[in-house]
Scaffold this motif. Structure first.
Motif, PDB file in Angstrom:
ATOM      1  N   PHE A   1       0.861  -1.193   0.000  1.00 54.93           N
ATOM      2  CA  PHE A   1       0.000   0.000   0.000  1.00 54.93           C
ATOM      3  C   PHE A   1       0.893   1.239   0.000  1.00 54.93           C
ATOM      4  O   PHE A   1       2.075   1.164   0.343  1.00 54.93           O
ATOM      5  N   SER A   2       0.260   2.365  -0.435  1.00 52.58           N
ATOM      6  CA  SER A   2       1.019   3.612  -0.419  1.00 52.58           C
ATOM      7  C   SER A   2       0.074   4.745  -0.022  1.00 52.58           C
ATOM      8  O   SER A   2      -1.118   4.712  -0.352  1.00 52.58           O
ATOM      9  N   ASP A   3       0.615   5.687   0.661  1.00 53.21           N
ATOM     10  CA  ASP A   3      -0.145   6.880   1.058  1.00 53.21           C
ATOM     11  C   ASP A   3      -1.448   6.569   1.798  1.00 53.21           C
ATOM     12  O   ASP A   3      -2.527   7.042   1.455  1.00 53.21           O
ATOM     13  N   VAL A   4      -1.333   5.732   2.799  1.00 48.49           N
ATOM     14  CA  VAL A   4      -2.511   5.366   3.602  1.00 48.49           C
ATOM     15  C   VAL A   4      -2.694   6.389   4.720  1.00 48.49           C
ATOM     16  O   VAL A   4      -1.733   6.765   5.388  1.00 48.49           O
ATOM     17  N   HIS A   5      -3.923   6.845   4.883  1.00 47.58           N
ATOM     18  CA  HIS A   5      -4.250   7.795   5.970  1.00 47.58           C
ATOM     19  C   HIS A   5      -5.438   7.250   6.739  1.00 47.58           C
ATOM     20  O   HIS A   5      -6.366   6.735   6.131  1.00 47.58           O
ATOM     21  N   PHE A   6      -5.436   7.324   8.014  1.00 47.91           N
ATOM     22  CA  PHE A   6      -6.652   7.132   8.823  1.00 47.91           C
ATOM     23  C   PHE A   6      -6.399   7.570  10.256  1.00 47.91           C
ATOM     24  O   PHE A   6      -5.255   7.647  10.702  1.00 47.91           O
ATOM     25  N   ASN A   7      -7.498   7.824  10.966  1.00 51.52           N
ATOM     26  CA  ASN A   7      -7.440   8.219  12.381  1.00 51.52           C
ATOM     27  C   ASN A   7      -8.304   7.278  13.194  1.00 51.52           C
ATOM     28  O   ASN A   7      -9.262   6.709  12.698  1.00 51.52           O
ATOM     29  N   LEU A   8      -7.920   7.146  14.454  1.00 51.09           N
ATOM     30  CA  LEU A   8      -8.748   6.357  15.377  1.00 51.09           C
ATOM     31  C   LEU A   8      -8.856   7.176  16.656  1.00 51.09           C
ATOM     32  O   LEU A   8      -7.835   7.512  17.270  1.00 51.09           O
ATOM     33  N   HIS A   9     -10.084   7.517  17.017  1.00 53.75           N
ATOM     34  CA  HIS A   9     -10.250   8.378  18.196  1.00 53.75           C
ATOM     35  C   HIS A   9     -10.331   7.540  19.458  1.00 53.75           C
ATOM     36  O   HIS A   9     -10.584   6.337  19.391  1.00 53.75           O
ATOM     37  N   ALA A  10     -10.113   8.188  20.564  1.00 61.81           N
ATOM     38  CA  ALA A  10     -10.163   7.476  21.852  1.00 61.81           C
ATOM     39  C   ALA A  10     -11.548   6.852  22.029  1.00 61.81           C
ATOM     40  O   ALA A  10     -12.573   7.497  21.812  1.00 61.81           O
ATOM     41  N   GLY A  11     -11.578   5.591  22.395  1.00 61.61           N
ATOM     42  CA  GLY A  11     -12.840   4.888  22.643  1.00 61.61           C
ATOM     43  C   GLY A  11     -13.513   4.399  21.374  1.00 61.61           C
ATOM     44  O   GLY A  11     -14.544   3.719  21.448  1.00 61.61           O
ATOM     45  N   GLU A  12     -12.920   4.684  20.227  1.00 58.77           N
ATOM     46  CA  GLU A  12     -13.545   4.283  18.964  1.00 58.77           C
ATOM     47  C   GLU A  12     -13.103   2.873  18.578  1.00 58.77           C
ATOM     48  O   GLU A  12     -11.980   2.470  18.855  1.00 58.77           O
ATOM     49  N   SER A  13     -13.989   2.141  17.901  1.00 57.11           N
ATOM     50  CA  SER A  13     -13.600   0.820  17.399  1.00 57.11           C
ATOM     51  C   SER A  13     -13.747   0.793  15.882  1.00 57.11           C
ATOM     52  O   SER A  13     -14.776   1.196  15.350  1.00 57.11           O
TER      53      SER A  13
END
Lengths: 217, 839
Positions: A21-33
């Protein structure tokens, strides 16, 4: 809790480098699944391992609690895992020569965060009361995965990474294990990033990400 | 439970593996225990021997000391000593004698009839000024108080073991015997470990009293005289000056003997380490899961490595301690044989009590640590390189063709180095390097050869089951290769060492028959007695020939050598074991122009037939070498010449030895008559059979330690095989389960298991035979020549190979017993586990 930006990874194969993969972006917030899905071999387990600091990224940033794991050395990554992460693999999660209790409390002991009351609660919640003095070989696959979840949560790590935690279990056991895990994750406010093939399972999480042809959608 | 250092839980997790795998732990313990015990045991023997040599060299009465002895039969008079002192000679007197316990204590019917006590009387006042700049000590006990030693009731010093041995007799002592002085007072007894067993050191006055030598002295030691001048003329007729024996360096003479012993113990250590390697390798392979878990729980690679190393050092340190105790025990068992062989071969006195320094214990622990780290290095590197996340995807297999190819290349490189070492090396050390390279090549090539042989068997097999048997045996080779290599090394060592010892025994026996051709051997006390004996023998009708001999010491090209003079006679002409000779050798020797030299000297100085030699101190210009004779067991170079030549060139030569030719039926009568007439002791008159018996006895004792170590190496290899099979027995269930499921009965499977293992043991034993022969060749034609200076014929003993192959098969059969019984009696449920995951 987790911020992944511009992440890229390729593998060396006899035919030359293979871009996972290339240029992968994501976020995971506190308490999130979040469920991480994709076809076999697309690199989702590799992505999870990179988040855990078990594998190195070619480029990009992975911020856990505002610390960039890609800039850390082995010792710093290990310390971050010890303090911030809980990891559950598909199988072979337990140390065969330790009792269930010792397995359960292993990471909490390393992080010096043993909380007996919390441990007792976990043992009761996971239904492990009668199994504590046994060894992993004496447990079924489902029981072993429950112990693995207990160990990951016992240290009160804020981020839980699970790599197909029910992949080796039958439907009934898988359902029990996942129900327990999600309940405990919600209860403790732990963030969860879970690799899975099951869309049913993914549907029970807050949101899903799919890795396909090297891109995250 | 809470630990102050949370990381200690990693050690707890690591150690838990061993408690859950007791067979692996036993393999580790046994391997390291055996390795440490055998290595440290032999080192204890070597250390004890060296300590004894040092003590002997430092002793006031060592042969490195210039001294004055009586020229005749009688002891030296005290008046002669006083006269010398007045003439300005710095000498110190010595009284020596050996008494039986009965005579010393003046007690009758003592059970210890054979125990003899050496009494040495000294004058510590003069002895203390002995110039021993090279030793720094006279060998007297450090805590000896001059005042108490020299004044009534006087002191007696002995070793602790001697004191312990005499303790029961002291209670029965009578006032006219030991330990009472002439005034009837009990002397004060003190102990010192610096003294030899059954030796008493006391003041001159007391020693003269107990030995019945009042006013007499045994010898006078020259103080501060490295190159003494000639004796005063007035005393030259009664006294004789003996210069220091510069060749009496026991440490140098015995170095090869100790090196040989060390090499064998190193081999035992390495075979033990193979077991350790096997256990550590398996333990680390089985802990891949543990590694992944601790890694995922936040333990860094470096931290894990540190804990793994700490774990190994902790375990090996703990195992080393009982290993050292076992080594001490082995040394105690082997010490009497070692002392006897060193005394017989080199005249070296080694104390029968072990005195070990703290360095010995320290070295033992360091050796165990070093060995464990060496055994662990490859498995640890493998573990580091292993992908810790994706289990089961990158497990390297020893059976992998690339790995086998790598082993073949390394094996061939090692073999090439062995060939180069054989061609270029000349020293003893290069001889041992050659042996090590041969062993290393065999160890590296063994799995490859086994794989090829089993593959050949597989291809030629007709039935499916036989094909599976060979294919399965091939699959087992990586797991069993370390144990099989240990077995190969132990068997080949047994064949090599056994062949060398047996060959030596054959040669030595034949050589003794040639060399000891005369029926009776006599050694007189003095020249005067020798003349009396010659006259007496001339009148004895049963003696068909009297062959006198004499000896002297000198140097050739700086090398100390022994000279022997003999009378040329058909006894020597017909029997003397010559390795090479020029024509008319005996006539030339008789004509005083030629000599014979022993093989040792020929090899040491590269001397050949026809070469001329100039010996130090000789009157004539030079001698021609016309024969070289074999002289097994003699550490020194020797030159033999006619008696007249010896007397002509070395008038001071020590005379008084005779070889007598007698009718066999008259031997006993002649010996009795000699003893009766001249008061000879048992060692002064010997019949040929007694000398042979003694020599062969000495031979057996010399190799007792070697053979004991050899047997222990074989036992360790058998244990290695047993523990490997036991460790693998659980794994086997999962491997045979599919065959069982396909309809092969368990009984049939058990038989196949047994056959498979016996086949592996048989192949190993068959490979050990050529390897053993190479080892034997190296020992006989390389090590022996470089260590002792003489060669042996290389002989083969097929009966030994047969017994060792049988031993290998029996060991393999016994080792397979428990795993096979486990397979035979396991429940179907256990076999079905083979179809589930390996947790």
């Amino acid at each position: 809790m987790l911020q992944v930006t511009h992440l890229a990874k390729s593998h060396q194969t006899p035919q030359g480098p293979l871009q996972l993969f290339s240029d992968v972006h994501f976020n995971l917030h506190a308490g999130e699944s979040v469920a991480l899905m994709g076809e076999s071999g697309c690199g989702k387990s590799t992505l999870l391992h990179m988040v855990a600091g078990l594998e190195q990224a070619d480029k990009g940033r992975i911020l856990i609690a505002d610390q960039d794991i890609c800039q850390m050395n082995d010792r710093q990554r290990s310390q971050l895992r010890r303090d911030q992460l809980g990891i559950i693999f598909q199988q072979l999660n337990l140390i065969p020569s330790l009792t269930i209790y010792d397995n359960l409390v292993f990471q909490a002991r390393l992080a010096n965060r043993v909380d007996d009351a919390w441990l007792a609660y976990l043992v009761a919640s996971l239904g492990l009361e009668t199994l504590l003095t046994r060894y992993p070989a004496q447990l079924s696959g489902g029981q072993q995965q429950r112990v693995a979840i207990g160990r990951a949560l016992a240290a009160r790590a804020p981020l839980l990474l699970a790599d197909e935690p029910t992949g080796s279990l039958d439907e009934v056991n898988a359902e029990q294990v996942i129900t327990l895990m999600l309940a405990l994750v919600k209860e403790t406010g732990t963030s969860l990033l879970m690799v899975t093939h099951s869309s049913l399972l993914a549907a029970r999480l807050d949101r899903s990400l799919t890795l396909s042809q090297g891109q995250l959608k | 439970m809470r630990l102050r250092m949370p990381s200690l839980w990693i050690l707890h997790a690591l150690l838990s593996h061993w408690w859950r795998h007791p067979v692996q732990l036993s393999t580790l313990v046994l391997g390291l225990l055996a390795a440490t015990a055998l290595w440290s045991g032999v080192q204890a023997l070597n250390q004890q021997a060296r300590l004894s040599y040092d003590q002997a060299a430092a002793r006031f009465d060592s042969l490195n000391q210039a001294q004055i002895v009586s020229a005749g039969d009688q002891p030296i008079q005290e008046s002669e000593y006083i006269r010398l002192r007045r003439l300005g000679w710095a000498v110190t007197p010595l009284v020596e004698g050996v008494l039986s316990l009965e005579i010393l204590f003046k007690l009758e019917d003592l059970p210890e009839k054979d125990v003899k006590i050496q009494i040495v009387g000294i004058d510590p006042m003069t002895l203390q000024s002995l110039n021993r700049s090279d030793q720094g000590s006279t060998g007297l006990p450090d805590n000896l108080s001059l005042n108490d030693f020299l004044t009534p009731p006087w002191q007696v010093w002995m070793s602790p073991a001697t004191a312990e041995g005499l303790r029961p007799l002291l209670a029965k002592a009578k006032a006219d015997g030991f330990p009472f002085n002439p005034q009837g007072e009990k002397v004060s007894i003190h102990t010192s470990t610096a003294l030899a067993h059954n030796e008493l050191i006391t003041d001159l006055y007391l020693a003269q009293h107990w030995l019945g030598m009042e006013g007499l002295l045994s010898r006078l030691l020259l103080l501060d005289a490295d190159n003494p001048s000639a004796l005063p003329e007035a005393l030259a007729s009664t006294l004789r000056l003996v210069r220091p024996q510069s060749d009496h360096d026991i440490s140098r003479l015995t170095a090869s003997f100790h090196l040989n012993l060390s090499a064998l113990s190193l081999l035992a250590f390495l075979v033990g380490l193979l077991m350790v390697y096997s256990a550590i390798h398996l333990a680390l392979t089985q802990r891949l899961t543990l590694r992944r878990i601790v890694f995922s729980c936040g333990v860094s690679q470096r931290e894990l490595m540190a804990w793994l190393l700490l774990e190994l050092l902790l375990l090996s340190g703990l195992i080393a301690l009982p290993g050292l105790v076992a080594g001490y025990w082995i040394a105690t068992l082997l010490l009497p044989d070692l002392s006897a062989s060193l005394a017989g071969l080199y005249g070296a006195q080694v104390s029968s009590e072990l005195q070990l320094s703290w360095q010995w214990w320290q070295q033992g622990v360091f050796m165990a640590w070093g060995g464990t780290l060496i055994a662990a290095i490859v498995p640890l590197i493998k573990l580091i390189k292993q992908d810790g996340v994706h289990l089961g995807q990158s497990m390297p297999s020893l059976n992998d063709q690339r790995r086998l190819k790598g082993l073949s290349i390394l094996g061939l490189v090692s073999l090439l180095m062995a060939v180069l070492t054989a061609g270029l090396g000349q020293s003893l050390l290069s001889g041992f390097l050659l042996l090590a390279l041969v062993f290393l090549s065999a160890a590296l090539l063994m799995p490859v050869i086994l794989d090829r042989l089993l593959s050949l068997c597989q291809r030629s097999a007709k039935s499916m089951i036989t094909q599976w048997l060979w294919a399965d045996a091939r699959l087992q080779v990586p797991n069993l290769s370390v144990a099989l290599v240990a077995l190969l090394l132990a068997l080949s060592t047994s064949i090599g060492v056994g062949g060398m010892v047996e060959g030596f025994r054959n040669t030595f026996t034949g050589w003794l028959d040639q060399r000891l051709a005369a029926e009776v051997y006599v050694r007189t006390d003095s020249e005067g007695q020798a003349q009396q004996v010659t006259q007496w023998l001339a009148g004895t009708p049963n003696v068909t020939a009297v062959l006198p001999s004499a000896r002297a010491a000198t140097q050739l090209e700086g090398v100390p050598i022994e000279l022997r003079g003999f009378q040329v006679h058909s006894t020597y002409v017909d029997h003397w074991p010559l390795l090479s000779e020029a024509p008319q050798v005996w006539q030339a020797i008789e004509s005083e122009s030629a000599v014979m030299i022993n093989e040792q000297l020929a090899r040491q100085l590269a001397l050949n037939l026809g070469d001329s030699i100039a010996l130090q101190g000789m009157q004539q210009r030079e001698f021609t070498i016309l024969a070289i004779f074999s002289d097994y067991g003699n550490p020194k170079g020797q030159v033999m010449m006619s008696l007249d030549t010896l007397y002509h060139n070395w008038p001071d030569a020590e005379r008084g030895s005779f070889a007598l030719r007698v009718e066999p039926s008259q031997i006993d009568g002649l010996i009795s008559a000699l003893k009766e007439t001249f008061g000879f002791t048992g060692t002064q008159v010997l019949d040929q059979q007694a000398v042979k018996r003694y020599s062969l006895q000495l031979f057996e004792r010399t190799f007792a330690a070697t053979q004991a170590l050899n047997l222990l190496v074989l036992a360790i290899a058998a244990i290695a095989l047993f523990s490997s099979l036991l460790t693998l027995s659980n794994m086997r269930l999962t491997q045979v389960a599919p065959i069982w499921a396909c309809g092969v009965s368990r009984r049939h499977l058990v038989l196949i298991e047994l056959l498979r293992l016996l086949a592996l043991a048989l192949i190993t034993a068959l490979l050990a035979i050529p390897l053993g022969l190479i080892i034997s060749y190296c020992l006989v034609n390389v090590i022996n020549i470089r260590a002792f200076g003489w060669a042996l014929p290389w002989q083969m003993f097929p009966h030994q190979w047969f017994y060792l192959t049988l031993a290998a098969l029996v060991s393999a059969g016994l080792a397979a017993l428990i795993p096979i019984l486990k397979l035979h009696f396991c429940s179907p449920g256990e076999l079905l586990k083979g179809f589930r995951d390996d947790q």
